[in-house]
Design a protein around this motif. Structure first.
Motif, PDB file in Angstrom:
ATOM      1  N   GLN A   1      56.216  41.777  38.089  1.00 41.89           N
ATOM      2  CA  GLN A   1      54.686  41.290  37.456  1.00 41.89           C
ATOM      3  C   GLN A   1      53.686  42.208  37.843  1.00 41.89           C
ATOM      4  O   GLN A   1      53.768  42.855  39.095  1.00 41.89           O
ATOM      5  N   THR A   2      52.774  42.353  36.977  1.00 35.88           N
ATOM      6  CA  THR A   2      51.481  43.097  37.093  1.00 35.88           C
ATOM      7  C   THR A   2      50.278  42.422  37.311  1.00 35.88           C
ATOM      8  O   THR A   2      50.004  41.556  36.544  1.00 35.88           O
ATOM      9  N   ILE A   3      49.634  42.851  38.289  1.00 41.18           N
ATOM     10  CA  ILE A   3      48.279  42.486  38.616  1.00 41.18           C
ATOM     11  C   ILE A   3      47.363  43.290  38.163  1.00 41.18           C
ATOM     12  O   ILE A   3      47.362  44.341  38.649  1.00 41.18           O
ATOM     13  N   ARG A   4      46.222  42.842  37.267  1.00 35.31           N
ATOM     14  CA  ARG A   4      45.351  43.896  36.726  1.00 35.31           C
ATOM     15  C   ARG A   4      44.114  43.548  37.420  1.00 35.31           C
ATOM     16  O   ARG A   4      43.471  42.836  37.406  1.00 35.31           O
ATOM     17  N   VAL A   5      44.020  44.733  38.347  1.00 33.14           N
ATOM     18  CA  VAL A   5      42.482  44.655  39.409  1.00 33.14           C
ATOM     19  C   VAL A   5      41.658  45.430  38.619  1.00 33.14           C
ATOM     20  O   VAL A   5      41.500  46.689  38.373  1.00 33.14           O
ATOM     21  N   GLY A   6      40.303  44.680  38.619  1.00 33.98           N
ATOM     22  CA  GLY A   6      39.255  45.551  37.987  1.00 33.98           C
ATOM     23  C   GLY A   6      38.430  46.365  38.921  1.00 33.98           C
ATOM     24  O   GLY A   6      38.552  46.127  40.060  1.00 33.98           O
ATOM     25  N   THR A   7      37.812  47.359  38.432  1.00 34.41           N
ATOM     26  CA  THR A   7      37.091  48.307  39.477  1.00 34.41           C
ATOM     27  C   THR A   7      35.828  48.768  38.579  1.00 34.41           C
ATOM     28  O   THR A   7      35.967  49.021  37.343  1.00 34.41           O
ATOM     29  N   SER A   8      34.814  49.030  39.386  1.00 37.46           N
ATOM     30  CA  SER A   8      33.564  49.615  38.789  1.00 37.46           C
ATOM     31  C   SER A   8      32.929  50.324  39.903  1.00 37.46           C
ATOM     32  O   SER A   8      33.331  50.337  41.155  1.00 37.46           O
ATOM     33  N   ILE A   9      31.824  50.933  39.620  1.00 30.25           N
ATOM     34  CA  ILE A   9      31.066  51.637  40.599  1.00 30.25           C
ATOM     35  C   ILE A   9      30.568  50.862  41.910  1.00 30.25           C
ATOM     36  O   ILE A   9      30.824  51.350  42.889  1.00 30.25           O
ATOM     37  N   LEU A  10      30.128  49.783  41.282  1.00 30.77           N
ATOM     38  CA  LEU A  10      29.495  48.485  42.340  1.00 30.77           C
ATOM     39  C   LEU A  10      30.561  47.603  42.786  1.00 30.77           C
ATOM     40  O   LEU A  10      30.441  46.915  43.867  1.00 30.77           O
TER      41      LEU A  10
ATOM     42  N   MET B   1      39.161  48.409  48.425  1.00 32.26           N
ATOM     43  CA  MET B   1      39.477  47.325  49.535  1.00 32.26           C
ATOM     44  C   MET B   1      40.695  46.365  49.215  1.00 32.26           C
ATOM     45  O   MET B   1      41.356  46.286  50.243  1.00 32.26           O
ATOM     46  N   LEU B   2      40.579  45.986  48.070  1.00 32.68           N
ATOM     47  CA  LEU B   2      41.552  44.997  47.660  1.00 32.68           C
ATOM     48  C   LEU B   2      42.882  46.009  47.753  1.00 32.68           C
ATOM     49  O   LEU B   2      44.059  45.313  48.143  1.00 32.68           O
TER      50      LEU B   2
ATOM     51  N   ILE C   1      50.426  46.872  40.838  1.00 30.22           N
ATOM     52  CA  ILE C   1      48.772  46.869  40.589  1.00 30.22           C
ATOM     53  C   ILE C   1      48.581  47.747  39.472  1.00 30.22           C
ATOM     54  O   ILE C   1      49.040  48.883  39.519  1.00 30.22           O
ATOM     55  N   GLN C   2      47.871  47.159  38.627  1.00 33.41           N
ATOM     56  CA  GLN C   2      47.298  48.133  37.509  1.00 33.41           C
ATOM     57  C   GLN C   2      45.746  48.112  37.797  1.00 33.41           C
ATOM     58  O   GLN C   2      45.250  46.943  37.691  1.00 33.41           O
ATOM     59  N   ILE C   3      45.157  49.129  37.750  1.00 34.15           N
ATOM     60  CA  ILE C   3      43.631  49.197  37.998  1.00 34.15           C
ATOM     61  C   ILE C   3      43.218  49.507  36.440  1.00 34.15           C
ATOM     62  O   ILE C   3      43.450  50.039  35.494  1.00 34.15           O
ATOM     63  N   VAL C   4      42.110  48.457  36.141  1.00 35.96           N
ATOM     64  CA  VAL C   4      41.351  48.475  34.903  1.00 35.96           C
ATOM     65  C   VAL C   4      40.044  48.592  35.132  1.00 35.96           C
ATOM     66  O   VAL C   4      39.218  47.680  35.759  1.00 35.96           O
ATOM     67  N   PRO C   5      39.196  49.708  34.859  1.00 38.25           N
ATOM     68  CA  PRO C   5      37.751  49.891  34.735  1.00 38.25           C
ATOM     69  C   PRO C   5      37.059  48.995  33.878  1.00 38.25           C
ATOM     70  O   PRO C   5      37.604  48.547  32.848  1.00 38.25           O
ATOM     71  N   PHE C   6      35.792  48.633  34.387  1.00 45.54           N
ATOM     72  CA  PHE C   6      34.972  47.862  33.757  1.00 45.54           C
ATOM     73  C   PHE C   6      33.650  48.437  33.948  1.00 45.54           C
ATOM     74  O   PHE C   6      33.379  48.985  34.819  1.00 45.54           O
ATOM     75  N   ASP C   7      32.494  47.987  33.407  1.00 46.70           N
ATOM     76  CA  ASP C   7      31.068  48.479  33.451  1.00 46.70           C
ATOM     77  C   ASP C   7      30.468  47.396  34.181  1.00 46.70           C
ATOM     78  O   ASP C   7      30.720  46.019  34.114  1.00 46.70           O
ATOM     79  N   ASP C   8      29.326  47.704  35.038  1.00 46.91           N
ATOM     80  CA  ASP C   8      28.659  46.889  35.972  1.00 46.91           C
ATOM     81  C   ASP C   8      27.378  46.307  35.167  1.00 46.91           C
ATOM     82  O   ASP C   8      26.576  45.591  35.591  1.00 46.91           O
TER      83      ASP C   8
ATOM     84  N   ILE D   1      41.656  41.415  32.766  1.00 43.36           N
ATOM     85  CA  ILE D   1      41.517  41.677  34.222  1.00 43.36           C
ATOM     86  C   ILE D   1      41.803  40.521  35.074  1.00 43.36           C
ATOM     87  O   ILE D   1      41.393  39.383  34.514  1.00 43.36           O
ATOM     88  N   ASP D   2      42.724  40.575  36.037  1.00 36.67           N
ATOM     89  CA  ASP D   2      43.252  39.361  36.568  1.00 36.67           C
ATOM     90  C   ASP D   2      42.135  38.989  37.528  1.00 36.67           C
ATOM     91  O   ASP D   2      41.907  37.648  38.275  1.00 36.67           O
TER      92      ASP D   2
END
Length: 297
Positions: free
Chosen positions: A91-100, A105-106, A122-129, A145-146
């Motif tokens: 299974q894949t966990i989609r972890v969101g990431t952004s500058i802030l 850590m996760l 783990i799948q890294i998914v970028p998003f905007d702040d 994003i999970d």
């Protein structure tokens, strides 16, 4: 799942010569002969008659060839089935990431838990702040994003999402590098007299509401400039361009190259953790439970 020698035997039987088999296998004829000799020695039966015209199968060889083809087919089916099952289990966990709200850590925490055997990737998914993008991301949390990691003092978030607190972030003051206070190692309230401080508008953060109350009640020489509930990089740009100070967190110390993060002589801390859907999937729930075990929650 079957030996290299068995596969070589099948190719030799089908090609009728060591030379032709070697070309198909991309090895030398001598290597082919060595593998056939090894295979015959392993089972203790002569399988191939060598002649000047090529090779032919013995009676035992024909029997082995017939069964070998079936062994290869069954092996390939078994491998295919195992891979299909593994694909369903993984299974894949989609972890969101952004500058802030970076995911480091996760991800670092998960790397301590997973030794490579857990069926979760783990799948890294970028998003905007930006406030608009944050609202959109939060409203669809669990779809694209999970989960993500970040400050989690919001009353709205606590009501609408699940939150696993990981630690406490230290509230600090962001100071433009050209500001008179930028060389200070630590700031006190008297240092802030006459300054304008950018602070999240009142309402959704109990911690920052208390900070605002203290400024308004005990430090009238400090001016407060309201900012949106969600910080983005534009807020840090505004801090640097206007020369104002800004309430920030120690985890954002390196967000802007022209801003210095300085600790304050106060005791304001911001909860920091993992934000995920109110009703998470089984996979996300299992992921969170593993992390709870690691941090002893």
């Amino acid at each position: 799942m079957y030996s290299r020698e068995l596969y070589t035997f099948i190719i030799v039987a089908e090609q009728g010569s060591f030379l032709k088999a070697s070309k198909e296998l991309f090895i030398t004829p001598a290597s082919v002969m060595n593998q056939i000799n090894k295979f015959e020695n392993q089972i203790g039966v002569k399988l191939i008659d060598r002649t000047n015209q090529g090779v032919s199968l013995t009676e035992a060889g024909r029997s082995i060839y017939k069964d070998a083809k079936r062994i290869v087919k069954i092996s390939e089916q078994a491998v295919s089935k195992a891979r299909e099952i593994a694909g369903k289990e993984q299974q894949t966990i989609r972890v969101g990431t952004s500058i802030l709200r970076p995911c480091k850590m996760l991800v670092d925490l998960w790397s301590k838990i997973d030794d490579g055997t857990l069926p979760i990737s783990i799948q890294i998914v970028p998003f905007d702040d930006t406030p608009a993008q944050m609202e959109q991301m939060l409203s669809s949390l669990g779809e694209k994003i999970d989960c993500f990691a970040g400050p989690c003092d919001s009353l709205t978030w606590k009501e609408n999402y699940s939150i696993l607190q990981i630690k406490q972030g230290e509230c600090a003051i962001a100071v433009p590098r050209k500001h008179r206070l930028s060389n200070k190692e630590k700031l006190c309230w008297n240092d802030l007299d006459g300054e304008t401080i950018m602070l999240v508008k009142r309402g959704d953060s109990p911690v920052l509401n208390r900070l605002r109350d203290e400024i308004e009640t005990s430090h009238p020489k400090i001016t407060i400039l309201d900012t949106p509930h969600f910080y983005d990089t534009n807020i840090f740009n505004e801090c640097e361009q206007t020369g104002c100070l800004m309430e920030t967190l120690d985890i954002w110390a390196d967000v802007h190259p022209s801003i210095v993060t300085i600790p304050m002589t106060w005791d304001y801390k911001m909860p920091y953790g993992i934000i995920y859907a109110k009703h998470p999937s089984e996979t996300v729930a299992a992921f969170i439970n593993k992390i709870k075990t690691e941090i002893h929650v």
